[in-house]
Design a protein around this motif. Structure first.
Motif, PDB file in Angstrom:
ATOM      1  N   LEU A   1      -4.984  -4.868   3.351  1.00 35.09           N
ATOM      2  CA  LEU A   1      -3.911  -4.188   2.628  1.00 35.09           C
ATOM      3  C   LEU A   1      -4.497  -3.069   1.756  1.00 35.09           C
ATOM      4  O   LEU A   1      -3.943  -1.966   1.689  1.00 35.09           O
ATOM      5  CB  LEU A   1      -3.114  -5.167   1.774  1.00 35.09           C
ATOM      6  N   GLY A   2      -5.614  -3.361   1.127  1.00 31.14           N
ATOM      7  CA  GLY A   2      -6.237  -2.355   0.269  1.00 31.14           C
ATOM      8  C   GLY A   2      -6.619  -1.091   1.009  1.00 31.14           C
ATOM      9  O   GLY A   2      -6.519   0.021   0.473  1.00 31.14           O
ATOM     10  N   THR A   3      -7.039  -1.239   2.267  1.00 34.84           N
ATOM     11  CA  THR A   3      -7.470  -0.089   3.057  1.00 34.84           C
ATOM     12  C   THR A   3      -6.369   0.475   3.950  1.00 34.84           C
ATOM     13  O   THR A   3      -6.598   1.419   4.704  1.00 34.84           O
ATOM     14  CB  THR A   3      -8.674  -0.463   3.938  1.00 34.84           C
ATOM     15  N   GLY A   4      -5.170  -0.091   3.869  1.00 37.66           N
ATOM     16  CA  GLY A   4      -4.038   0.486   4.583  1.00 37.66           C
ATOM     17  C   GLY A   4      -3.825   0.004   6.003  1.00 37.66           C
ATOM     18  O   GLY A   4      -2.983   0.553   6.718  1.00 37.66           O
ATOM     19  N   LYS A   5      -4.543  -1.027   6.410  1.00 32.30           N
ATOM     20  CA  LYS A   5      -4.304  -1.581   7.749  1.00 32.30           C
ATOM     21  C   LYS A   5      -3.104  -2.542   7.740  1.00 32.30           C
ATOM     22  O   LYS A   5      -2.514  -2.835   8.765  1.00 32.30           O
ATOM     23  CB  LYS A   5      -5.559  -2.282   8.268  1.00 32.30           C
ATOM     24  N   ILE A   6      -2.781  -3.042   6.552  1.00 33.93           N
ATOM     25  CA  ILE A   6      -1.557  -3.806   6.297  1.00 33.93           C
ATOM     26  C   ILE A   6      -0.777  -3.018   5.253  1.00 33.93           C
ATOM     27  O   ILE A   6      -1.365  -2.491   4.303  1.00 33.93           O
ATOM     28  CB  ILE A   6      -1.874  -5.221   5.776  1.00 33.93           C
ATOM     29  N   ALA A   7       0.552  -2.975   5.405  1.00 34.28           N
ATOM     30  CA  ALA A   7       1.360  -2.201   4.460  1.00 34.28           C
ATOM     31  C   ALA A   7       1.928  -3.042   3.326  1.00 34.28           C
ATOM     32  O   ALA A   7       2.050  -2.556   2.195  1.00 34.28           O
ATOM     33  CB  ALA A   7       2.495  -1.509   5.204  1.00 34.28           C
ATOM     34  N   THR A   8       2.276  -4.299   3.625  1.00 33.57           N
ATOM     35  CA  THR A   8       3.088  -5.069   2.683  1.00 33.57           C
ATOM     36  C   THR A   8       2.793  -6.558   2.763  1.00 33.57           C
ATOM     37  O   THR A   8       2.575  -7.094   3.844  1.00 33.57           O
ATOM     38  CB  THR A   8       4.596  -4.892   3.010  1.00 33.57           C
ATOM     39  N   MET A   9       2.828  -7.239   1.604  1.00 32.80           N
ATOM     40  CA  MET A   9       2.815  -8.699   1.567  1.00 32.80           C
ATOM     41  C   MET A   9       3.761  -9.174   0.457  1.00 32.80           C
ATOM     42  O   MET A   9       3.787  -8.605  -0.632  1.00 32.80           O
ATOM     43  CB  MET A   9       1.408  -9.252   1.334  1.00 32.80           C
ATOM     44  N   MET A  10       4.536 -10.208   0.750  1.00 33.22           N
ATOM     45  CA  MET A  10       5.475 -10.780  -0.220  1.00 33.22           C
ATOM     46  C   MET A  10       4.710 -11.782  -1.083  1.00 33.22           C
ATOM     47  O   MET A  10       4.557 -12.951  -0.723  1.00 33.22           O
ATOM     48  CB  MET A  10       6.629 -11.465   0.511  1.00 33.22           C
ATOM     49  N   LEU A  11       4.224 -11.305  -2.221  1.00 38.35           N
ATOM     50  CA  LEU A  11       3.409 -12.114  -3.122  1.00 38.35           C
ATOM     51  C   LEU A  11       3.819 -11.842  -4.561  1.00 38.35           C
ATOM     52  O   LEU A  11       4.383 -10.791  -4.867  1.00 38.35           O
ATOM     53  CB  LEU A  11       1.917 -11.769  -2.962  1.00 38.35           C
ATOM     54  N   GLY A  12       3.490 -12.777  -5.455  1.00 40.14           N
ATOM     55  CA  GLY A  12       3.726 -12.563  -6.869  1.00 40.14           C
ATOM     56  C   GLY A  12       2.842 -11.440  -7.400  1.00 40.14           C
ATOM     57  O   GLY A  12       1.844 -11.041  -6.777  1.00 40.14           O
ATOM     58  N   SER A  13       3.174 -10.940  -8.585  1.00 41.80           N
ATOM     59  CA  SER A  13       2.446  -9.793  -9.130  1.00 41.80           C
ATOM     60  C   SER A  13       1.000 -10.119  -9.497  1.00 41.80           C
ATOM     61  O   SER A  13       0.208  -9.210  -9.742  1.00 41.80           O
ATOM     62  CB  SER A  13       3.180  -9.247 -10.355  1.00 41.80           C
ATOM     63  N   TRP A  14       0.654 -11.403  -9.517  1.00 42.32           N
ATOM     64  CA  TRP A  14      -0.740 -11.785  -9.739  1.00 42.32           C
ATOM     65  C   TRP A  14      -1.661 -11.159  -8.692  1.00 42.32           C
ATOM     66  O   TRP A  14      -2.864 -10.986  -8.915  1.00 42.32           O
ATOM     67  CB  TRP A  14      -0.893 -13.313  -9.690  1.00 42.32           C
ATOM     68  N   SER A  15      -1.096 -10.802  -7.541  1.00 43.28           N
ATOM     69  CA  SER A  15      -1.900 -10.290  -6.423  1.00 43.28           C
ATOM     70  C   SER A  15      -2.310  -8.834  -6.589  1.00 43.28           C
ATOM     71  O   SER A  15      -3.221  -8.363  -5.899  1.00 43.28           O
ATOM     72  CB  SER A  15      -1.112 -10.437  -5.120  1.00 43.28           C
ATOM     73  N   ILE A  16      -1.667  -8.108  -7.492  1.00 40.53           N
ATOM     74  CA  ILE A  16      -1.879  -6.662  -7.575  1.00 40.53           C
ATOM     75  C   ILE A  16      -3.344  -6.313  -7.836  1.00 40.53           C
ATOM     76  O   ILE A  16      -3.941  -5.480  -7.142  1.00 40.53           O
ATOM     77  CB  ILE A  16      -0.990  -6.048  -8.670  1.00 40.53           C
TER      78      ILE A  16
ATOM     79  N   ASN B   1       0.867  -1.161   0.000  1.00 43.41           N
ATOM     80  CA  ASN B   1       0.000   0.000   0.000  1.00 43.41           C
ATOM     81  C   ASN B   1       0.915   1.224   0.000  1.00 43.41           C
ATOM     82  O   ASN B   1       1.488   1.587   1.019  1.00 43.41           O
ATOM     83  CB  ASN B   1      -0.926  -0.001   1.217  1.00 43.41           C
ATOM     84  N   LYS B   2       1.074   1.821  -1.185  1.00 41.54           N
ATOM     85  CA  LYS B   2       2.035   2.915  -1.341  1.00 41.54           C
ATOM     86  C   LYS B   2       1.654   4.133  -0.494  1.00 41.54           C
ATOM     87  O   LYS B   2       2.523   4.882  -0.047  1.00 41.54           O
ATOM     88  CB  LYS B   2       2.145   3.306  -2.813  1.00 41.54           C
ATOM     89  N   LYS B   3       0.382   4.304  -0.264  1.00 42.73           N
ATOM     90  CA  LYS B   3      -0.078   5.431   0.550  1.00 42.73           C
ATOM     91  C   LYS B   3       0.476   5.315   1.972  1.00 42.73           C
ATOM     92  O   LYS B   3       0.941   6.298   2.564  1.00 42.73           O
ATOM     93  CB  LYS B   3      -1.608   5.460   0.566  1.00 42.73           C
ATOM     94  N   VAL B   4       0.462   4.098   2.521  1.00 44.61           N
ATOM     95  CA  VAL B   4       0.991   3.868   3.867  1.00 44.61           C
ATOM     96  C   VAL B   4       2.510   4.060   3.883  1.00 44.61           C
ATOM     97  O   VAL B   4       3.056   4.708   4.789  1.00 44.61           O
ATOM     98  CB  VAL B   4       0.631   2.448   4.362  1.00 44.61           C
TER      99      VAL B   4
END
Length: 427
Positions: free
Chosen positions: A257-272, A147-150
């Motif tokens: 993650l979408g709402t900014g309560k989580i900042a980061t997850m190590m996932l493949g780009s399929w998750s975007i 979440n780039k905003k976070v």
């Protein structure tokens, strides 16, 4: 929905023997027409996006009819169906089909030499004896979704260049935003297997997996697996991950993650795209390369997702082949879903703009030498360190959070010992 890479890797295909043998030409001189059944894992868009595909294909090839079967437990259900001849005309090759089994169940689409200039992911994925048995529906880059905003609120606007910078960024996120800096999705296990996707990216070496299979101590200081798993251990140890990993929830995590309560997850780009769908604004979601540079450059490994293939028992192979060609060349599925197109001529998707902005070099892993295909994964399975299923990384998380009485050095020494023993039996 999650990607092929994210699916738990089956340890063996429970099949009652070969159902047939493929010819060298899928479709041969057959006429394109009639009905085909296409199996898909996309239960979420089979009644919307795929219906549009159906209309376009049938308009291009009058006299054809495409029927879809969307399957929730794709791996499990299709694996059972492959004991019969009834597993559609076109299907996604299950993860548990080993390369030496391909010719028994699928029609070859052509040779590697004939297809490699036009398509990505055909030199070492679902190929055998120089023949290609499937074309990827999309491709994935490997890094992490954020979440780039976070991250911006925490004062970080560029991708960290080292594990140390990444950990410092996680600390800043924790101190300044209140968001969970890094979410492991520990309970489901498979998301921890996504960390394996960055092998090759740390070194920038297309032969990384071949070299892994030749190494008795992958968790020795300075090596790829030491760097990858140290980052996971250190992030948990530092208190930068979810407070109670045993209660994580994959579906909920996307919204968090979408709402900014989580900042980061190590996932493949399929998750975007899935994270963007859960965000207030698509612009809040970005994708950055693993925090390590080699010779001053970021790298990301790209690889194919599920592969469209033709059932060797199909009565309509010409139309089945036409569908695969149309889907790969004309549907725009990969780009629309935020993935890397299988077509080499296609542009990178907008979802990877931040990866491109970081001047990340995209690399494909080279095929293993003949006779050593899949050796690293076989060693891992034998050592009970299945590299992609995430379970051994659950042990790393447990040790780092104090639920297991073992230091990082002890943990890595044990992994090296098990790996070397398994390798001695298999090499």
């Amino acid at each position: 929905m999650r990607s092929m890479i994210a699916a738990a890797l089956a340890l063996g295909l429970v099949l009652g023997g070969a159902t047939g043998c493929g010819s060298d030409d899928a479709g041969g001189d057959g006429k394109i027409g009639g009905e085909i059944t296409v199996l898909t894992q996309r239960t979420d868009i089979v009644n919307t996006v795929f219906q549009d595909y159906k209309k376009k294909f049938e308009a291009k090839y009058p006299g054809t009819t495409v029927k879809f079967e969307a399957i929730t437990d794709y791996e499990g259900d299709v694996r059972v169906r492959m004991n019969t001849k009834n597993y559609g005309d076109v299907l996604l090759i299950p993860n548990s089909v080993t390369d030496d089994q391909l010719k028994s169940f699928f029609e070859p689409l052509g040779t590697v030499d004939a297809l490699k200039d036009k398509y990505r992911f055909v030199t070492n994925e679902k190929t055998f004896d120089g023949k290609v048995y499937g074309l990827s529906i999309t491709g994935n880059a490997q890094g992490y979704v954020l979440n780039k905003k976070v991250w911006t609120q925490a004062g970080i606007t560029e991708p960290p260049k080292s594990p140390e910078e990444f950990l410092a960024a996680l600390k800043a996120i924790k101190d300044k935003t209140g968001a969970i800096p890094l979410y492991t999705n520990y309970k489901e296990a498979w998301p921890l297997g996504q960390w394996e996707g960055v092998r090759g990216a740390v070194s920038g070496d297309p032969d990384a997996v071949t070299k892994l299979a030749e190494d008795d101590a992958p968790w020795a200081a300075g090596k790829e697996h030491y760097i990858i798993d140290s980052l996971l251990y250190d992030a948990v140890k530092g208190g930068y991950t979810e407070p109670d990993p045993t209660t994580t929830n994959w579906e909920q995590s996307k919204g968090l993650l979408g709402t900014g309560k989580i900042a980061t997850m190590m996932l493949g780009s399929w998750s975007i795209v899935q994270m963007q769908q859960a965000a207030a604004s698509k612009d809040d979601i970005a994708y950055w390369p693993f925090p390590h540079q080699t010779n001053g450059k970021f790298y990301s490994v790209i690889g194919g997702d599920y592969k469209n293939a033709i059932n060797v028992n199909s009565k309509n192979k010409a139309t089945a082949r036409a569908w695969i060609d149309w889907f790969t060349d004309e549907s725009n599925y990969a780009t629309d879903q935020g993935g890397v197109s299988t077509l080499k001529s296609a542009a990178m998707p907008s979802t990877l703009a931040d990866l491109t902005a970081a001047k990340t070099e995209l690399i494909e892993l080279n095929p293993a030498p003949k006779g050593k295909e899949g050796l690293a994964d076989k060693i891992g399975n034998s050592a009970e360190i299945a590299l992609f299923d995430g379970k051994y990384r659950q042990v790393i998380v447990d040790a780092a959070r104090g639920a297991k009485n073992e230091s990082k050095d002890q943990l890595f020494a044990d992994l090296n010992k098990k790996w070397a023993a398994a390798r001695a039996k298999l090499k």
